[in-house]
Motif scaffolding. Sequence first.
Motif, PDB file in Angstrom:
ATOM      1  N   GLU A  51       0.842  -1.203   0.000  1.00  0.00           N
ATOM      2  CA  GLU A  51       0.000   0.000   0.000  1.00  0.00           C
ATOM      3  C   GLU A  51       0.878   1.255   0.000  1.00  0.00           C
ATOM      4  N   ALA A  52       1.953   1.231   0.785  1.00  0.00           N
ATOM      5  CA  ALA A  52       2.878   2.371   0.822  1.00  0.00           C
ATOM      6  C   ALA A  52       3.529   2.580  -0.539  1.00  0.00           C
ATOM      7  N   ALA A  53       3.897   1.482  -1.205  1.00  0.00           N
ATOM      8  CA  ALA A  53       4.512   1.582  -2.529  1.00  0.00           C
ATOM      9  C   ALA A  53       3.543   2.179  -3.535  1.00  0.00           C
ATOM     10  N   GLN A  54       2.251   1.834  -3.447  1.00  0.00           N
ATOM     11  CA  GLN A  54       1.268   2.434  -4.355  1.00  0.00           C
ATOM     12  C   GLN A  54       1.112   3.921  -4.072  1.00  0.00           C
ATOM     13  N   ASP A  58       1.722   6.884  -6.678  1.00  0.00           N
ATOM     14  CA  ASP A  58       0.731   7.946  -6.899  1.00  0.00           C
ATOM     15  C   ASP A  58       1.373   9.316  -6.713  1.00  0.00           C
ATOM     16  N   PHE A  59       2.162   9.482  -5.672  1.00  0.00           N
ATOM     17  CA  PHE A  59       2.822  10.758  -5.380  1.00  0.00           C
ATOM     18  C   PHE A  59       3.757  11.163  -6.526  1.00  0.00           C
ATOM     19  N   LEU A  60       4.498  10.175  -7.070  1.00  0.00           N
ATOM     20  CA  LEU A  60       5.474  10.459  -8.121  1.00  0.00           C
ATOM     21  C   LEU A  60       4.888  10.365  -9.536  1.00  0.00           C
ATOM     22  N   GLY A  61       3.612   9.970  -9.648  1.00  0.00           N
ATOM     23  CA  GLY A  61       2.983   9.852 -10.957  1.00  0.00           C
ATOM     24  C   GLY A  61       3.469   8.650 -11.749  1.00  0.00           C
TER      25      GLY A  61
END
Length: 70
Positions: A51-54, A58-61
Motif C-alpha cells: 500500500e505504501a509503494a502504491q 501515486d505521489f510520483l505519478g
Amino acid sequence: MRKLYELWTSRSPQGGVEFALIEHGKFASEEASFDGVPELLTSFEADSYEEAAQKRNDFLGWGKYHPMED
C-alpha cells in the motif's frame, strides 16, 4: 496495523536521482546507500509495504505498483 512510511530522495553528484521508501525510524540504516544529500519528500500511513509503494507511485505519478515476484 498502520505504519508510517517516508519517501526520501537524493540527487547524486553525477546528476542522477534516487528514491527510497522507508518505514519511519529506519532511515539511519538506509542512509549509506545515498550518493548525495538525502531529503524527505513526504510521509504517509499504510497497512502494508505494498500500500505504501502504491502511495509512493501515486505521489510520483508512476502509475500502478507491480510487486516483484521471486
